[in-house]
Design a protein around this motif. Sequence first.
Motif, mmCIF file in Angstrom:
data_model
loop_
_atom_site.group_PDB
_atom_site.id
_atom_site.type_symbol
_atom_site.label_atom_id
_atom_site.label_comp_id
_atom_site.label_asym_id
_atom_site.label_seq_id
_atom_site.Cartn_x
_atom_site.Cartn_y
_atom_site.Cartn_z
ATOM 1 N N LYS A 62 0.714 -1.124 -0.023
ATOM 2 C CA LYS A 62 0.004 0.013 -0.120
ATOM 3 C C LYS A 62 0.835 1.116 0.168
ATOM 4 O O LYS A 62 1.552 1.407 0.797
ATOM 5 C CB LYS A 62 -1.020 0.133 1.254
ATOM 6 N N ARG A 63 0.696 2.107 -0.964
ATOM 7 C CA ARG A 63 1.707 3.307 -1.155
ATOM 8 C C ARG A 63 0.750 4.278 -1.556
ATOM 9 O O ARG A 63 -0.075 4.114 -2.631
ATOM 10 C CB ARG A 63 2.872 3.111 -2.065
ATOM 11 N N LEU A 64 0.931 5.633 -1.426
ATOM 12 C CA LEU A 64 0.157 6.615 -1.971
ATOM 13 C C LEU A 64 1.170 7.794 -2.209
ATOM 14 O O LEU A 64 2.326 7.845 -1.577
ATOM 15 C CB LEU A 64 -0.925 7.136 -1.142
ATOM 16 N N VAL A 65 0.809 9.036 -3.024
ATOM 17 C CA VAL A 65 1.711 10.371 -3.212
ATOM 18 C C VAL A 65 0.902 11.364 -2.638
ATOM 19 O O VAL A 65 -0.450 11.149 -3.155
ATOM 20 C CB VAL A 65 2.123 10.285 -4.626
ATOM 21 N N SER A 66 1.481 12.101 -2.104
ATOM 22 C CA SER A 66 0.539 13.447 -1.758
ATOM 23 C C SER A 66 1.339 14.572 -2.225
ATOM 24 O O SER A 66 2.333 14.596 -2.435
ATOM 25 C CB SER A 66 0.366 13.484 -0.169
ATOM 26 N N ALA A 67 0.392 15.634 -2.631
ATOM 27 C CA ALA A 67 1.002 17.038 -2.935
ATOM 28 C C ALA A 67 0.856 18.005 -2.198
ATOM 29 O O ALA A 67 -0.098 17.897 -1.240
ATOM 30 C CB ALA A 67 0.578 17.420 -4.382
ATOM 31 N N GLY A 68 1.850 19.095 -1.963
ATOM 32 C CA GLY A 68 1.542 20.210 -0.879
ATOM 33 C C GLY A 68 1.871 21.393 -1.156
ATOM 34 O O GLY A 68 2.636 21.534 -2.106
ATOM 35 N N CYS A 69 1.692 22.296 -0.073
ATOM 36 C CA CYS A 69 2.153 23.784 -0.259
ATOM 37 C C CYS A 69 3.415 23.870 0.213
ATOM 38 O O CYS A 69 4.079 25.091 0.081
ATOM 39 C CB CYS A 69 1.218 24.707 0.532
ATOM 40 N N ASP A 70 4.185 22.725 0.480
ATOM 41 C CA ASP A 70 5.520 23.020 0.874
ATOM 42 C C ASP A 70 6.663 22.650 -0.301
ATOM 43 O O ASP A 70 7.853 22.344 -0.350
ATOM 44 C CB ASP A 70 6.007 22.178 2.055
ATOM 45 N N ASN A 71 6.068 22.525 -1.170
ATOM 46 C CA ASN A 71 6.716 22.580 -2.950
ATOM 47 C C ASN A 71 7.079 21.211 -3.006
ATOM 48 O O ASN A 71 8.252 21.029 -3.790
ATOM 49 C CB ASN A 71 7.928 23.728 -2.870
ATOM 50 N N THR A 72 6.724 20.236 -2.379
ATOM 51 C CA THR A 72 7.131 18.950 -2.441
ATOM 52 C C THR A 72 6.008 17.879 -2.680
ATOM 53 O O THR A 72 4.925 18.168 -2.466
ATOM 54 C CB THR A 72 7.997 18.196 -1.265
ATOM 55 N N ALA A 73 6.361 16.845 -3.190
ATOM 56 C CA ALA A 73 5.485 15.639 -2.924
ATOM 57 C C ALA A 73 5.992 14.704 -2.270
ATOM 58 O O ALA A 73 7.426 14.729 -2.042
ATOM 59 C CB ALA A 73 5.131 15.065 -4.691
#
Length: 140
Positions: free
Chosen positions: A20-31
């Motif tokens: 189980k894996r997922l990717v998230s995006a964010g306001c810290d300029n990273t995924a």
Amino acid sequence: MATGRPPRLVSSQPPQPPVKRLVSAGCDNTAKVWGCSSGGWAQEALLQGHTDWVRDAAWAPNLGLPINTIATAGQDGQVISWSERADGSGWDRAVVHDFRTPVWRVSWSVTGGILAASDGNNAVSLWKESLDGTWQQIEQ
């Protein structure tokens, strides 16, 4: 078990249990890539390459192949493709395109071979990676 050859698609070994894996995006300029184990969710990787908010991240379908690819869309106008190294030691980064306007969404085709990107000019474009690793626009 490093043999110096690419993994085979057919094996006499029993299949590995699903991960189980997922990717998230964010306001810290990273995924961020997250993995789930018996201890819960933990960050596995930090994908740095955007200079502004990462607005979207999408994991490409791999149809059972030992390949992991992620696309990210940024407020900085860039779409970046991330490919996990075969030995699991990290992720390689390739800029798909710099749109010079925010990119809101990225989405993969069902087979994972074509990437769609929607940008701040109300345009959707389709991209395909060529054999030499460069990305070519195939439709706008």
